[in-house]
Design a protein around this motif. Structure first.
Motif, PDB file in Angstrom:
ATOM      1  N   GLN A  73      17.131 -59.338  21.123  1.00 12.17           N
ATOM      2  CA  GLN A  73      15.697 -59.120  20.930  1.00 12.17           C
ATOM      3  C   GLN A  73      14.959 -59.346  22.250  1.00 12.17           C
ATOM      4  OE1 GLN A  73      12.977 -60.817  17.479  1.00 12.17           O
ATOM      5  NE2 GLN A  73      13.292 -62.373  19.041  1.00 12.17           N
ATOM      6  N   PRO A  80       9.987 -52.797  16.837  1.00  9.32           N
ATOM      7  CA  PRO A  80       9.513 -51.707  15.971  1.00  9.32           C
ATOM      8  C   PRO A  80       9.400 -52.102  14.502  1.00  9.32           C
ATOM      9  CG  PRO A  80      11.149 -50.898  17.528  1.00  9.32           C
ATOM     10  CD  PRO A  80      11.123 -52.377  17.675  1.00  9.32           C
ATOM     11  N   SER A  81      10.204 -53.067  14.072  1.00 10.39           N
ATOM     12  CA  SER A  81      10.146 -53.498  12.674  1.00 10.39           C
ATOM     13  C   SER A  81       8.872 -54.255  12.354  1.00 10.39           C
ATOM     14  CB  SER A  81      11.353 -54.394  12.356  1.00 10.39           C
ATOM     15  OG  SER A  81      11.293 -55.590  13.130  1.00 10.39           O
ATOM     16  N   LEU A  83       8.564 -57.398  13.060  1.00  3.91           N
ATOM     17  CA  LEU A  83       8.986 -58.775  12.831  1.00  3.91           C
ATOM     18  C   LEU A  83       9.678 -59.327  14.079  1.00  3.91           C
ATOM     19  CD1 LEU A  83      10.524 -58.475   9.248  1.00  3.91           C
ATOM     20  CD2 LEU A  83       8.238 -59.300   9.855  1.00  3.91           C
ATOM     21  N   ARG A  84       9.355 -60.552  14.405  1.00  2.82           N
ATOM     22  CA  ARG A  84      10.012 -61.231  15.531  1.00  2.82           C
ATOM     23  C   ARG A  84      10.690 -62.487  15.012  1.00  2.82           C
ATOM     24  NH1 ARG A  84      10.577 -61.936  20.768  1.00  2.82           N
ATOM     25  NH2 ARG A  84       9.554 -59.960  21.225  1.00  2.82           N
ATOM     26  N   ASN A 105       5.368 -62.149  11.502  1.00  2.46           N
ATOM     27  CA  ASN A 105       4.848 -60.793  11.356  1.00  2.46           C
ATOM     28  C   ASN A 105       3.965 -60.496  12.569  1.00  2.46           C
ATOM     29  OD1 ASN A 105       3.705 -58.376  10.669  1.00  2.46           O
ATOM     30  ND2 ASN A 105       2.882 -59.044   8.691  1.00  2.46           N
ATOM     31  N   TYR A 111       3.717 -58.031   5.272  1.00  3.23           N
ATOM     32  CA  TYR A 111       5.152 -57.859   5.059  1.00  3.23           C
ATOM     33  C   TYR A 111       5.586 -58.820   3.948  1.00  3.23           C
ATOM     34  CZ  TYR A 111      10.003 -56.831   6.162  1.00  3.23           C
ATOM     35  OH  TYR A 111      11.307 -56.392   6.079  1.00  3.23           O
ATOM     36  N   ALA A 180      18.414 -60.510   9.714  1.00  2.00           N
ATOM     37  CA  ALA A 180      17.535 -59.543   9.052  1.00  2.00           C
ATOM     38  C   ALA A 180      16.728 -60.302   8.011  1.00  2.00           C
ATOM     39  CB  ALA A 180      18.344 -58.427   8.406  1.00  2.00           C
ATOM     40  N   ASP A 185      18.368 -54.830   5.222  1.00  2.00           N
ATOM     41  CA  ASP A 185      17.288 -54.519   6.158  1.00  2.00           C
ATOM     42  C   ASP A 185      17.850 -54.346   7.564  1.00  2.00           C
ATOM     43  OD1 ASP A 185      15.490 -54.703   4.107  1.00  2.00           O
ATOM     44  OD2 ASP A 185      14.813 -56.734   4.599  1.00  2.00           O
ATOM     45  N   ASP A 186      17.036 -53.773   8.434  1.00  2.00           N
ATOM     46  CA  ASP A 186      17.445 -53.603   9.824  1.00  2.00           C
ATOM     47  C   ASP A 186      17.661 -54.964  10.468  1.00  2.00           C
ATOM     48  OD1 ASP A 186      17.253 -50.873   9.546  1.00  2.00           O
ATOM     49  OD2 ASP A 186      15.200 -50.766  10.341  1.00  2.00           O
ATOM     50  N   THR A 187      18.694 -55.051  11.294  1.00  2.00           N
ATOM     51  CA  THR A 187      19.049 -56.321  11.925  1.00  2.00           C
ATOM     52  C   THR A 187      18.586 -56.368  13.375  1.00  2.00           C
ATOM     53  OG1 THR A 187      21.227 -55.527  12.657  1.00  2.00           O
ATOM     54  CG2 THR A 187      21.094 -56.528  10.461  1.00  2.00           C
ATOM     55  N   VAL A 188      18.518 -57.578  13.908  1.00  2.00           N
ATOM     56  CA  VAL A 188      18.221 -57.809  15.310  1.00  2.00           C
ATOM     57  C   VAL A 188      19.112 -58.963  15.766  1.00  2.00           C
ATOM     58  CG1 VAL A 188      16.342 -59.428  14.833  1.00  2.00           C
ATOM     59  CG2 VAL A 188      16.401 -58.211  17.008  1.00  2.00           C
TER      60      VAL A 188
END
Length: 213
Positions: A73, A80-81, A83-84, A105, A111, A180, A185-188
């Motif tokens: 990250q 882009p999601s 979320l940090r 958020n 969210y 995630a 959900d999309d992962t980071v």
């Protein structure tokens, strides 16, 4: 002529010795006056001790704590999601390890969260750590605090939620976390400040998302 008894001789000698001691007229006092006539205090050497400092991001097993080839990250900005994620420095006691995981958020719309984070421990190459299994809840991790359980949350822009990760100490390090908000959900990929000494064949327990204090 007056005869002096032996007991009187001893008494006189004792009085003379006391007088010399009180007046500072002994040999050591005389030598001290000659070497230091102004009677200045003699400086004493100062004892210094070198205290070792803790190296940043220590790794007990000696493996590298970061590989430039592993995409993590970004340090700034909002993904882009919207979320940090952030993992803290962790804590340790009696072989139990704990690490906090926060999600913020950083987007411009609410969210919703309801449940547990999806977490995978990665090794120094960015691959899943062999044998480490992630479970929802903490009942499979000895001495871990009780999981408060899932609840429905809605994070407004700028708000955060918190989950806790628990594991038992082992002899090898996990370096990254693939996270995630929930399964599917999309992962980071996040690099914690310190490696997880979780080792192979171990369990990582997670608590449900809770509002950050």
């Amino acid at each position: 002529m007056i005869a002096i008894r032996p007991r009187s001789v001893q008494s006189v000698a004792l009085v003379c010795l006391l007088a010399l001691g009180l007046s500072g007229c002994g040999l050591s006092a005389e030598l001290d006056r000659e070497s230091n006539p102004e009677r200045k205090p003699t400086p004493r050497p100062t004892l210094t001790v070198d205290v070792p400092t803790r190296a940043a991001n220590p790794s007990p097993s000696g493996i590298p704590t970061h590989s430039p080839s592993v995409p993590v990250q970004e340090g700034q900005g909002c993904p882009p999601s919207g979320l940090r994620f952030r993992a803290d420095e962790g804590d340790a006691a009696m072989g139990l390890r704990a690490m906090g995981l926060d999600v913020t958020n950083c987007g411009d719309r609410p969210y919703k969260l309801n449940g547990y984070p999806a977490v995978t421990v990665l090794d120094a190459s960015g691959d899943p750590f062999p044998g480490v299994r992630t479970v929802e809840g903490t009942d499979k991790v000895s001495m871990a605090p009780e999981d408060p359980g899932p609840r429905s949350l809605t994070l407004a822009p700028g708000e955060s939620a918190h989950a806790a990760l628990y594991w038992r100490m082992h002899n090898q390090d996990g370096v990254y976390l693939r996270v995630a908000p929930a399964k599917g959900d999309d992962t980071v990929t996040v690099r914690p400040p310190y490696p997880l000494d979780i080792g192979p064949e171990n369990i990582l327990g997670t608590t449900a998302w809770q509002p950050s204090e």
